[in-house]
Design an enzyme around this catalytic site. Structure first.
Site, mmCIF file in Angstrom:
data_model
loop_
_atom_site.group_PDB
_atom_site.id
_atom_site.type_symbol
_atom_site.label_atom_id
_atom_site.label_comp_id
_atom_site.label_asym_id
_atom_site.label_seq_id
_atom_site.Cartn_x
_atom_site.Cartn_y
_atom_site.Cartn_z
ATOM 1 N N SER A 152 0.989 -0.793 -0.187
ATOM 2 C CA SER A 152 -0.259 0.001 0.299
ATOM 3 C C SER A 152 0.970 1.257 -0.218
ATOM 4 O O SER A 152 1.727 1.369 -1.076
ATOM 5 C CB SER A 152 -0.953 -0.086 0.787
ATOM 6 O OG SER A 152 -2.180 0.892 1.501
ATOM 7 N N ASP A 176 -0.060 -3.912 -3.818
ATOM 8 C CA ASP A 176 -1.158 -3.786 -4.189
ATOM 9 C C ASP A 176 -1.184 -2.328 -4.343
ATOM 10 O O ASP A 176 -1.047 -1.041 -2.950
ATOM 11 C CB ASP A 176 -2.682 -4.108 -3.467
ATOM 12 C CG ASP A 176 -3.632 -4.147 -4.256
ATOM 13 O OD1 ASP A 176 -3.957 -3.664 -5.462
ATOM 14 O OD2 ASP A 176 -4.661 -3.135 -3.403
ATOM 15 N N HIS A 245 -7.633 -5.581 -0.708
ATOM 16 C CA HIS A 245 -6.131 -4.669 -0.747
ATOM 17 C C HIS A 245 -5.470 -5.266 0.902
ATOM 18 O O HIS A 245 -4.350 -5.618 -0.247
ATOM 19 C CB HIS A 245 -6.726 -3.703 0.238
ATOM 20 C CG HIS A 245 -5.329 -2.660 0.041
ATOM 21 N ND1 HIS A 245 -4.865 -2.188 -0.999
ATOM 22 C CD2 HIS A 245 -4.690 -1.666 1.009
ATOM 23 C CE1 HIS A 245 -3.702 -1.559 -0.777
ATOM 24 N NE2 HIS A 245 -3.869 -1.126 0.274
#
Length: 304
Positions: A152, A176, A245
Site C-alpha cells: 500500500s 497493491d 487490498h
C-alpha cells in the site's frame, strides 16, 4: 449503502483519468520527525527478545547482526504497525526457514493519522529510508543483497530507495500499491525505481492503484475487488472494506512458505486469460520466488 456505492464508482472513474506524479523530494526531514522511526531486525529464532531496534538515522548497528545472505526490508501501509495482524503474518512468513535477513521499517509513529497527513509523512519517511539504505551500503552492506517489499503506502515509500540513491536496488516488490486518487500529487512507486519491480494487484481502483507501475505486473483474479472471500464494499477502512487490498499481503506470505503455489500466465488481458487464449504463453511463479520477467500476468486463486 448507495452513498458507499457512489463513492466507489466515482473512485474507479477518477482513478482511470488521474495519473499525476509530483516532485519526489529526497531531502531529509528534521530530527524530531525522524525520532521514533526505526528499523526492526527480526532474529527469526526462539531467542528473547525476538527483535532488535535501530534508529532510522543510525542504522549501522544492523551490520553487526545481519548474516551473510539477502536482506529483505518490509514496509507496511497506512494505519498499520508492527503488531498489526497482517504485518505479523508477513514477518513470520519472511522468517520461515530463515532464508533471508528480515528487517521491518516501523513508521507507525506517522502511519496512524488522517490519510492526507500519513501520505505526506510517508514521503518524508521514504527519504529517511533511502538515506538509511545509503548509510548501510556505505558501511559495507552488499547492495546486490538488498530486496525491498512494500504494501500500500509502504510500496511508494519503497520506491524512494531507488529514486534517491545513485546505486541500484536489484528488486522492489509492490503489494497493491496505494491508489493515487486519494492524494493525486505525490511521489509513487514506478517501474524505473529498480531493474526489477514486480507488483501484485488485488484491489485496483479501490485502495490499490489502477496504474500499471511495475516491470512485471501480476493481476490476481483480475486484479480488483472483490477477491475470493471478500465483499465488494463495507464501511470505509473497515476490515471488510480493506479485505481485497490485504489479499496481496496474504498471497505473498503464502508464496514464501510455498514458492510454487501461485503460477501466473503472461497475457494481454484478463479476458484473454479467462478464455484460455494464453495457455501456451510464458508462466512464472508469483510472490517470493518470482522470476525477473516483464509484462502483464494473470492468475486465479481460491480464498487466501
Amino acid at each position: 449503502m448507495l452513498t458507499i456505492v457512489y463513492f466507489y464508482l466515482l473512485l474507479f472513474l477518477v482513478t482511470k483519468v488521474i495519473c499525476v506524479e509530483g516532485t519526489c523530494d529526497c531531502s531529509q526531514p528534521d530530527s524530531n520527525f525522524a525520532t521514533g522511526v526505526n528499523l526492526i531486525y527480526y532474529k527469526c529464532n526462539n531467542e528473547t527478545p525476538a527483535t532488535i531496534t535501530y534508529p532510522i538515522t543510525a542504522p549501522e548497528g544492523l551490520l553487526n547482526v545481519l548474516e551473510d545472505k539477502r536482506t529483505i526490508f518490509y514496509i507496511f501501509g497506512y494505519l498499520q504497525y508492527p503488531e498489526y495482524e497482517d504485518v505479523k503474518l508477513m514477518t513470520e512468513a519472511l522468517c520461515y526457514n530463515r532464508t533471508d535477513n528480515v528487517v521491518l521499517l516501523d513508521w507507525s509513529k506517522h502511519s496512524r493519522n488522517t490519510y492526507g497527513r500519513a501520505f505526506q509523512n510517508g514521503e518524508k519517511v521514504g527519504s529517511l529510508f533511502a538515506k538509511s539504505i545509503q548509510l548501510l551500503v556505505n558501511s559495507g552492506l552488499d547492495v546486490s543483497k538488498i530486496y525491498i517489499v512494500g504494501h500500500s503506502l509502504g510500496a511508494h515509500i519503497a520506491g524512494f530507495a531507488g529514486k534517491c540513491n545513485d546505486f541500484v536496488i536489484p528488486r522492489i516488490t509492490g503489494l497493491d500499491p496505494a491508489n493515487p486518487v486519494f492524494y493525486p500529487l505525490g511521489c509513487y512507486l514506478t517501474s524505473t525505481d529498480a531493474p526489477w519491480v514486480d507488483v501484485i494487484y488485488t484491489d485496483m481502483g479501490g485502495y490499490g492503484t489502477f496504474e500499471c507501475v511495475g516491470t512485471a505486473n501480476y493481476y490476481v483474479n483480475g486484479g480488483s475487488r472483490p477477491q475470493p472471500g471478500c465483499m465488494f464494499i463495507g464501511a470505509l477502512l473497515s476490515q471488510t472494506d480493506v479485505c481485497s487490498h490485504q489479499k496481496s499481503v496474504k498471497l505473498y506470505a503464502e508464496s514464501k512458505r510455498d514458492p510454487t503455489k501461485f503460477i501466473a500466465t503472461q497475457c494481454l488481458s484478463y479476458a484473454g486469460y479467462t478464455k484460455n487464449n494464453c495457455k501456451d504463453n510464458l508462466q512464472t511463479n508469483v510472490g517470493y520466488n518470482s522470476s525477473n520477467v516483464c509484462g502483464l500476468f494473470y492468475l486465479r486463486t481460491g480464498v487466501l
